[in-house]
Design a protein around this motif. Structure first.
Motif, PDB file in Angstrom:
ATOM      1  N   PRO A 175     -38.615  -8.852  97.382  1.00 14.90           N
ATOM      2  CA  PRO A 175     -38.500  -7.992  98.565  1.00 14.90           C
ATOM      3  C   PRO A 175     -39.640  -8.296  99.546  1.00 14.90           C
ATOM      4  O   PRO A 175     -40.750  -8.650  99.139  1.00 14.90           O
ATOM      5  CB  PRO A 175     -38.632  -6.581  97.991  1.00 14.90           C
ATOM      6  CG  PRO A 175     -39.432  -6.753  96.749  1.00 14.90           C
ATOM      7  CD  PRO A 175     -39.083  -8.112  96.204  1.00 14.90           C
ATOM      8  N   PHE A 176     -39.373  -8.185 100.829  1.00 17.51           N
ATOM      9  CA  PHE A 176     -40.405  -8.432 101.837  1.00 17.51           C
ATOM     10  C   PHE A 176     -40.089  -7.634 103.095  1.00 17.51           C
ATOM     11  O   PHE A 176     -38.926  -7.315 103.380  1.00 17.51           O
ATOM     12  CB  PHE A 176     -40.499  -9.925 102.170  1.00 17.51           C
ATOM     13  CG  PHE A 176     -39.260 -10.491 102.825  1.00 17.51           C
ATOM     14  CD1 PHE A 176     -39.156 -10.551 104.215  1.00 17.51           C
ATOM     15  CD2 PHE A 176     -38.206 -10.959 102.060  1.00 17.51           C
ATOM     16  CE1 PHE A 176     -38.028 -11.072 104.821  1.00 17.51           C
ATOM     17  CE2 PHE A 176     -37.059 -11.477 102.668  1.00 17.51           C
ATOM     18  CZ  PHE A 176     -36.970 -11.533 104.044  1.00 17.51           C
ATOM     19  N   SER A 177     -41.121  -7.308 103.858  1.00 19.64           N
ATOM     20  CA  SER A 177     -40.957  -6.581 105.111  1.00 19.64           C
ATOM     21  C   SER A 177     -40.890  -7.579 106.263  1.00 19.64           C
ATOM     22  O   SER A 177     -41.605  -8.587 106.271  1.00 19.64           O
ATOM     23  CB  SER A 177     -42.121  -5.619 105.342  1.00 19.64           C
ATOM     24  OG  SER A 177     -42.133  -4.607 104.357  1.00 19.64           O
ATOM     25  N   GLU A 178     -40.051  -7.312 107.233  1.00 14.96           N
ATOM     26  CA  GLU A 178     -39.909  -8.211 108.372  1.00 14.96           C
ATOM     27  C   GLU A 178     -41.159  -8.172 109.258  1.00 14.96           C
ATOM     28  O   GLU A 178     -41.876  -7.174 109.307  1.00 14.96           O
ATOM     29  CB  GLU A 178     -38.687  -7.818 109.201  1.00 14.96           C
ATOM     30  CG  GLU A 178     -38.802  -6.462 109.870  1.00 14.96           C
ATOM     31  CD  GLU A 178     -37.558  -6.084 110.652  1.00 14.96           C
ATOM     32  OE1 GLU A 178     -36.804  -6.985 111.071  1.00 14.96           O
ATOM     33  OE2 GLU A 178     -37.335  -4.867 110.847  1.00 14.96           O
ATOM     34  N   GLU A 179     -41.403  -9.279 109.951  1.00 16.29           N
ATOM     35  CA  GLU A 179     -42.498  -9.355 110.917  1.00 16.29           C
ATOM     36  C   GLU A 179     -41.993  -8.884 112.277  1.00 16.29           C
ATOM     37  O   GLU A 179     -40.896  -9.252 112.699  1.00 16.29           O
ATOM     38  CB  GLU A 179     -43.009 -10.793 111.034  1.00 16.29           C
ATOM     39  CG  GLU A 179     -43.716 -11.310 109.793  1.00 16.29           C
ATOM     40  CD  GLU A 179     -45.050 -10.630 109.545  1.00 16.29           C
ATOM     41  OE1 GLU A 179     -45.654 -10.144 110.530  1.00 16.29           O
ATOM     42  OE2 GLU A 179     -45.480 -10.584 108.393  1.00 16.29           O
ATOM     43  N   LEU A 180     -42.792  -8.072 112.946  1.00 15.68           N
ATOM     44  CA  LEU A 180     -42.462  -7.600 114.284  1.00 15.68           C
ATOM     45  C   LEU A 180     -43.538  -8.095 115.235  1.00 15.68           C
ATOM     46  O   LEU A 180     -44.730  -7.816 115.021  1.00 15.68           O
ATOM     47  CB  LEU A 180     -42.368  -6.070 114.320  1.00 15.68           C
ATOM     48  CG  LEU A 180     -41.291  -5.460 113.415  1.00 15.68           C
ATOM     49  CD1 LEU A 180     -41.400  -3.941 113.404  1.00 15.68           C
ATOM     50  CD2 LEU A 180     -39.891  -5.880 113.863  1.00 15.68           C
TER      51      LEU A 180
END
Length: 248
Positions: free
Chosen positions: A84-89
């Motif tokens: 799992p990973f969080s998107e870059e903004l």
């Protein structure tokens, strides 16, 4: 209405989902327009949404209204490595309570007044303002090879820092808090008055390294440099640049 708000917000790759107004505060619910994200571990693109994570960040004011963004930083699960990973903004760093462009807005206020004044006017603490200065000093160090003035994940509308037409450079230093020995070096395009560089140190070697990183083409087009008298000690090093430089 959502399309109009998205256009007014003017953040690349971001869409407004809804809005809420509370007295003089406007809250916009936003998320990335892309349906995919790239896994930082294996660099594969994933469309497998895992979770939604919402948090509130402060953005540029709109007239007399404070504007906050309720941001959805989505979490994906990689189809290839299953992590799992969080998107870059590109408009807000992780765990930050303000957008990148709001940080620049505050820094420009500090440059035009002082740290304490900028903090009071915007209901911020001194530590929050110092944190923004540190963030912006890292973000403005962009490669001049990008004609828009921004490279990588930094959108040109978040930090518009063009160097292509730079001919008159202003170099000055500013005390963040009087009497505490905290200084930053400010680089300004004297023709446009825009901030083009921010260095958290005032050592001549650091300044020289920063300017050299702009590349020969940019340095040779500069016709005049106006610098603070406090930089006299660094003038010998700076004269390694084109002889047409005129120090005032």
């Amino acid at each position: 209405m959502k399309r109009e708000l998205t256009k007014i917000l003017d953040l690349t790759g971001v869409v407004v989902k809804s809005k809420k107004e509370i007295e003089k505060t406007l809250i916009l619910e936003v998320e990335a327009s892309s349906k995919t994200a790239r896994c930082p571990s294996c660099q594969k693109v994933s469309h497998r949404l895992h979770q939604n994570h919402w948090h509130l960040v402060k953005d540029l004011p709109g007239g007399e209204k404070e504007i906050f963004l309720r941001v959805n930083r989505r979490q994906f699960k990689c189809n290839f490595c299953s992590k799992p990973f969080s998107e870059e903004l590109n408009f807000v760093k992780k765990r930050q309570k303000y957008t990148k462009r709001y940080a620049q807005f505050i820094v420009e206020e500090v440059i035009n007044s002082n740290l304490l004044g900028a903090a009071k006017r915007n209901n911020l603490t001194e530590k929050e303002v110092e944190s923004m200065i540190n963030q912006v000093s890292q973000e403005v160090d962009r490669s001049p090879d990008c004609e828009s003035g921004a490279c990588g994940q930094l959108d040109s509308r978040v930090f518009p820092i063009p160097l292509k037409n730079l001919t008159r450079l202003g170099i000055d230093e500013m005390a963040l808090v009087k009497g505490q020995g905290k200084f930053i070096v400010v680089l300004v395009d004297l023709e446009t008055g825009k901030l083009i560089g921010l260095i958290p140190e005032r050592k001549a070697k650091v300044l020289e390294k920063y300017l050299t990183s702009w590349g020969k083409e940019i340095l040779e087009q500069i016709e005049e440099v106006i610098r603070s008298p406090d930089f006299k000690s660094g003038e010998a090093r700076m004269t390694r640049f084109p002889s047409k430089y005129r120090y005032v």
